[in-house]
Design a protein around this motif. Structure first.
Motif, PDB file in Angstrom:
ATOM      1  N   PRO A 156       0.807  -1.234   0.000  1.00  0.00           N
ATOM      2  CA  PRO A 156       0.000   0.000   0.000  1.00  0.00           C
ATOM      3  C   PRO A 156       0.831   1.272   0.000  1.00  0.00           C
ATOM      4  CG  PRO A 156      -0.826  -1.574   1.622  1.00  0.00           C
ATOM      5  CD  PRO A 156       0.501  -2.102   1.154  1.00  0.00           C
ATOM      6  N   ALA A 157       2.079   1.191   0.450  1.00  0.00           N
ATOM      7  CA  ALA A 157       2.930   2.383   0.489  1.00  0.00           C
ATOM      8  C   ALA A 157       3.225   2.913  -0.914  1.00  0.00           C
ATOM      9  CB  ALA A 157       4.233   2.072   1.219  1.00  0.00           C
ATOM     10  N   ARG A 158       3.063   2.075  -1.942  1.00  0.00           N
ATOM     11  CA  ARG A 158       3.311   2.511  -3.316  1.00  0.00           C
ATOM     12  C   ARG A 158       2.249   3.494  -3.805  1.00  0.00           C
ATOM     13  NH1 ARG A 158       8.481   0.886  -3.253  1.00  0.00           N
ATOM     14  NH2 ARG A 158       8.731  -1.374  -3.296  1.00  0.00           N
ATOM     15  N   ARG A 159       1.186   3.669  -3.023  1.00  0.00           N
ATOM     16  CA  ARG A 159       0.166   4.647  -3.404  1.00  0.00           C
ATOM     17  C   ARG A 159       0.772   6.035  -3.559  1.00  0.00           C
ATOM     18  NH1 ARG A 159      -5.350   5.006  -3.178  1.00  0.00           N
ATOM     19  NH2 ARG A 159      -5.514   2.969  -2.149  1.00  0.00           N
ATOM     20  N   ALA A 160       1.814   6.311  -2.796  1.00  0.00           N
ATOM     21  CA  ALA A 160       2.447   7.632  -2.869  1.00  0.00           C
ATOM     22  C   ALA A 160       2.963   7.905  -4.276  1.00  0.00           C
ATOM     23  CB  ALA A 160       3.584   7.715  -1.856  1.00  0.00           C
ATOM     24  N   LEU A 161       3.488   6.883  -4.941  1.00  0.00           N
ATOM     25  CA  LEU A 161       3.963   7.060  -6.315  1.00  0.00           C
ATOM     26  C   LEU A 161       2.793   7.345  -7.249  1.00  0.00           C
ATOM     27  CD1 LEU A 161       6.123   6.950  -8.533  1.00  0.00           C
ATOM     28  CD2 LEU A 161       5.820   4.456  -8.583  1.00  0.00           C
ATOM     29  N   ALA A 162       1.697   6.613  -7.076  1.00  0.00           N
ATOM     30  CA  ALA A 162       0.520   6.848  -7.908  1.00  0.00           C
ATOM     31  C   ALA A 162      -0.017   8.261  -7.700  1.00  0.00           C
ATOM     32  CB  ALA A 162      -0.557   5.808  -7.599  1.00  0.00           C
ATOM     33  N   ASP A 163      -0.051   8.691  -6.449  1.00  0.00           N
ATOM     34  CA  ASP A 163      -0.525  10.050  -6.160  1.00  0.00           C
ATOM     35  C   ASP A 163       0.393  11.086  -6.798  1.00  0.00           C
ATOM     36  OD1 ASP A 163      -2.598   8.971  -4.707  1.00  0.00           O
ATOM     37  OD2 ASP A 163      -1.639   9.287  -2.751  1.00  0.00           O
ATOM     38  N   GLU A 164       1.708  10.836  -6.743  1.00  0.00           N
ATOM     39  CA  GLU A 164       2.674  11.751  -7.349  1.00  0.00           C
ATOM     40  C   GLU A 164       2.436  11.891  -8.852  1.00  0.00           C
ATOM     41  OE1 GLU A 164       7.275  11.359  -8.804  1.00  0.00           O
ATOM     42  OE2 GLU A 164       6.773  10.492  -6.856  1.00  0.00           O
ATOM     43  N   LEU A 165       2.085  10.777  -9.494  1.00  0.00           N
ATOM     44  CA  LEU A 165       1.891  10.776 -10.944  1.00  0.00           C
ATOM     45  C   LEU A 165       0.464  11.133 -11.359  1.00  0.00           C
ATOM     46  CD1 LEU A 165       3.946   7.567 -11.845  1.00  0.00           C
ATOM     47  CD2 LEU A 165       4.679   9.960 -11.976  1.00  0.00           C
ATOM     48  N   GLY A 166      -0.435  11.233 -10.382  1.00  0.00           N
ATOM     49  CA  GLY A 166      -1.816  11.578 -10.684  1.00  0.00           C
ATOM     50  C   GLY A 166      -2.583  10.456 -11.371  1.00  0.00           C
ATOM     51  N   ILE A 167      -2.307   9.215 -10.963  1.00  0.00           N
ATOM     52  CA  ILE A 167      -2.978   8.056 -11.559  1.00  0.00           C
ATOM     53  C   ILE A 167      -3.658   7.246 -10.458  1.00  0.00           C
ATOM     54  CG2 ILE A 167      -1.392   7.936 -13.508  1.00  0.00           C
ATOM     55  CD1 ILE A 167       0.087   5.693 -12.026  1.00  0.00           C
ATOM     56  N   LYS A 168      -4.477   6.279 -10.855  1.00  0.00           N
ATOM     57  CA  LYS A 168      -5.173   5.431  -9.894  1.00  0.00           C
ATOM     58  C   LYS A 168      -4.219   4.390  -9.307  1.00  0.00           C
ATOM     59  CE  LYS A 168      -9.589   5.891 -12.315  1.00  0.00           C
ATOM     60  NZ  LYS A 168     -10.681   5.164 -13.016  1.00  0.00           N
ATOM     61  N   PHE A 169      -4.603   3.890  -8.118  1.00  0.00           N
ATOM     62  CA  PHE A 169      -3.765   2.898  -7.445  1.00  0.00           C
ATOM     63  C   PHE A 169      -4.596   1.698  -7.031  1.00  0.00           C
ATOM     64  CE2 PHE A 169      -1.893   1.029  -3.590  1.00  0.00           C
ATOM     65  CZ  PHE A 169      -0.637   0.681  -4.090  1.00  0.00           C
ATOM     66  N   TYR A 170      -4.027   0.516  -7.221  1.00  0.00           N
ATOM     67  CA  TYR A 170      -4.652  -0.739  -6.825  1.00  0.00           C
ATOM     68  C   TYR A 170      -3.620  -1.613  -6.115  1.00  0.00           C
ATOM     69  CZ  TYR A 170      -8.436   0.337 -10.144  1.00  0.00           C
ATOM     70  OH  TYR A 170      -9.481   0.924 -10.827  1.00  0.00           O
ATOM     71  N   THR A 171      -4.122  -2.514  -5.267  1.00  0.00           N
ATOM     72  CA  THR A 171      -3.248  -3.510  -4.647  1.00  0.00           C
ATOM     73  C   THR A 171      -3.489  -4.902  -5.228  1.00  0.00           C
ATOM     74  OG1 THR A 171      -4.848  -3.794  -2.848  1.00  0.00           O
ATOM     75  CG2 THR A 171      -3.016  -2.255  -2.477  1.00  0.00           C
ATOM     76  N   ASP A 172      -4.491  -5.043  -6.107  1.00  0.00           N
ATOM     77  CA  ASP A 172      -4.813  -6.318  -6.743  1.00  0.00           C
ATOM     78  C   ASP A 172      -4.932  -6.079  -8.248  1.00  0.00           C
ATOM     79  OD1 ASP A 172      -6.017  -8.591  -7.848  1.00  0.00           O
ATOM     80  OD2 ASP A 172      -7.293  -8.937  -6.102  1.00  0.00           O
ATOM     81  N   TYR A 173      -4.030  -6.677  -9.018  1.00  0.00           N
ATOM     82  CA  TYR A 173      -4.060  -6.389 -10.462  1.00  0.00           C
ATOM     83  C   TYR A 173      -5.267  -7.008 -11.155  1.00  0.00           C
ATOM     84  CZ  TYR A 173      -1.725 -10.954 -11.441  1.00  0.00           C
ATOM     85  OH  TYR A 173      -1.379 -12.286 -11.544  1.00  0.00           O
ATOM     86  N   HIS A 174      -5.839  -8.057 -10.589  1.00  0.00           N
ATOM     87  CA  HIS A 174      -7.063  -8.623 -11.166  1.00  0.00           C
ATOM     88  C   HIS A 174      -8.194  -7.593 -11.100  1.00  0.00           C
ATOM     89  CE1 HIS A 174      -4.646 -12.022  -9.620  1.00  0.00           C
ATOM     90  NE2 HIS A 174      -5.064 -12.657 -10.704  1.00  0.00           N
ATOM     91  N   GLU A 175      -8.298  -6.930  -9.955  1.00  0.00           N
ATOM     92  CA  GLU A 175      -9.320  -5.888  -9.796  1.00  0.00           C
ATOM     93  C   GLU A 175      -9.050  -4.729 -10.750  1.00  0.00           C
ATOM     94  OE1 GLU A 175     -11.023  -2.728  -6.421  1.00  0.00           O
ATOM     95  OE2 GLU A 175      -9.323  -4.045  -5.957  1.00  0.00           O
ATOM     96  N   MET A 176      -7.796  -4.317 -10.872  1.00  0.00           N
ATOM     97  CA  MET A 176      -7.454  -3.212 -11.768  1.00  0.00           C
ATOM     98  C   MET A 176      -7.847  -3.529 -13.202  1.00  0.00           C
ATOM     99  SD  MET A 176      -3.688  -1.482 -12.484  1.00  0.00           S
ATOM    100  CE  MET A 176      -3.044  -2.947 -13.328  1.00  0.00           C
ATOM    101  N   ILE A 177      -7.550  -4.741 -13.644  1.00  0.00           N
ATOM    102  CA  ILE A 177      -7.852  -5.125 -15.024  1.00  0.00           C
ATOM    103  C   ILE A 177      -9.349  -5.188 -15.251  1.00  0.00           C
ATOM    104  CG2 ILE A 177      -7.696  -7.061 -16.657  1.00  0.00           C
ATOM    105  CD1 ILE A 177      -4.847  -7.528 -15.504  1.00  0.00           C
ATOM    106  N   GLN A 178     -10.094  -5.645 -14.256  1.00  0.00           N
ATOM    107  CA  GLN A 178     -11.548  -5.725 -14.413  1.00  0.00           C
ATOM    108  C   GLN A 178     -12.206  -4.347 -14.434  1.00  0.00           C
ATOM    109  OE1 GLN A 178     -13.174  -8.538 -15.201  1.00  0.00           O
ATOM    110  NE2 GLN A 178     -11.126  -9.482 -15.188  1.00  0.00           N
ATOM    111  N   LYS A 179     -11.655  -3.394 -13.693  1.00  0.00           N
ATOM    112  CA  LYS A 179     -12.278  -2.082 -13.559  1.00  0.00           C
ATOM    113  C   LYS A 179     -11.842  -1.081 -14.622  1.00  0.00           C
ATOM    114  CE  LYS A 179     -13.423  -2.092  -8.631  1.00  0.00           C
ATOM    115  NZ  LYS A 179     -13.236  -1.404  -7.330  1.00  0.00           N
TER     116      LYS A 179
END
Length: 361
Positions: free
Chosen positions: A51-74
């Motif tokens: 979950p700490a990697r969310r900081a990178l997503a926030d820095e880049l202005g993109i969405k963040f997920y911890t499960d790639y299956h969920e990300m691909i489905q959404k």
């Protein structure tokens, strides 16, 4: 995958492919920032189990997920960048291919040949375009070195020498304990880069012999590798690799591609030919100016080639997006990545057995 890109009409005015990445570790962060910079990429999401990697997503202005299956489905994705530990490449790669997503797989393509073949077969079965992230092929200096050799400017290649030595700190192994274990040493993490460069700039490898040592760190995997190889045309090459000693001679520090590494200056490759020799990355071409005065008693001319530099990471992402659109063929296809892995695994076999290994692709 979006219907617009799936339809396969990559004409002008088509929207940018929607890309996300799986894995936000050391190299995953480089890919994420590069994807955000890439002019033809719509980079929308990052997935990492931490979950700490969310900081990178926030820095880049993109969405963040911890499960790639969920990300691909959404998310309505066209392609994914996979930068997970080596032993997770097969599962994630085959899943993404099954979901119809084009793939840029961080090198090595997998931790062993069987897994690599499974990824390549899954991509083929699902009509997926797969590239392997051997990013050095997109460095203009590597590109020009290849061109110089293929144009015959060095004459017949006599031999090639590579030196790579950098000191990996303790935290490198503490934050990624898999790097101490089988499949995680400098052979698969670092030497595979050098093998791929040799294949790209010169040709296919026919035989290898390797001496592996773990006497410095004492890990399950090697810390130092000494390699002798022979190309299929008979040309020899040598490589010395270690992650246990400080030096000026390491690709990452010499090239400045990744700002994480402190810069140094040195020549790590030497291409030796009958008409001239070339250092890299200094790009010093050495030859006799007078063809009638060749021999060690005559002075040599040194010419420094002026090659414009560029960051290979965004160039690689831009290539991936053009591959997704069908505008370009993969510079490093799944099959090509498999060949580089096969040579590298042959080195591991030679290290275990103490015998030379003939390469059977």
């Amino acid at each position: 995958m979006s219907d617009q890109i799936k339809s396969g009409n990559p004409g002008s005015g088509q929207r940018k492919p929607r890309v996300a990445s799986i894995g936000g570790g050391m190299i995953g962060q480089v890919h994420a920032r590069s994807a955000k910079k890439a002019a033809n990429c719509d980079y929308i999401a990052l997935c990492d189990a931490n979950p700490a990697r969310r900081a990178l997503a926030d820095e880049l202005g993109i969405k963040f997920y911890t499960d790639y299956h969920e990300m691909i489905q959404k998310e309505n994705l066209d392609g994914v960048i996979i930068a997970l530990p080596n032993d997770m490449h097969r599962e994630s790669g085959c899943y993404c291919a099954g979901q119809g997503l084009h793939i840029m797989m961080e090198k090595p393509i997998a931790s062993d040949v069987d897994d690599a073949k499974a990824i390549v077969e899954s991509a083929s079965k699902n009509s997926i375009r797969l590239i392997v992230a051997h990013h050095r092929r997109f460095n203009p200096l590597i590109e020009e070195t290849r061109n110089i050799i293929q144009r015959g400017e060095l004459g017949k290649i006599v031999g090639i020498n590579i030196l790579w030595c950098m000191y990996k700190p303790d935290e490198y192994f503490e934050t990624g304990t898999w790097r101490r274990q089988k499949g995680g040493g400098p052979l698969l993490i670092n030497t595979i880069h050098e093998v791929d460069v040799l294949r790209y700039v010169y040709g296919e490898v026919g035989r290898v012999y390797a001496e592996l040592s773990n006497k410095i760190r004492g890990f399950e995997v090697e810390d130092t590798v000494s390699i002798s190889l022979r190309f299929k045309d008979g040309t020899p090459a040598s490589i010395l690799m270690s992650d246990a000693a400080p030096s000026l001679w390491g690709y990452e520090s010499n090239m400045g591609e990744n700002p994480f590494f402190a810069p140094t200056r040195g020549n790590i490759y030497h291409f030796l030919g009958t008409e001239a020799s070339l250092t890299f990355p200094g790009m010093q071409k050495v030859y006799y100016a007078d063809p009638d005065k060749k021999g060690w008693q005559y002075p040599l001319t040194t010419e420094v080639l002026n090659i414009q530099k560029a960051d290979p990471y965004p160039r690689q992402i831009e290539h991936f997006c053009r591959v997704i659109l069908g505008e370009e063929k993969p510079r490093t296809s799944g099959e090509d990545g498999l060949r580089t892995l096969e040579v590298t695994m042959a080195l591991a076999e030679s290290g275990r057995t103490g015998l030379p290994v003939e390469i059977q692709y």
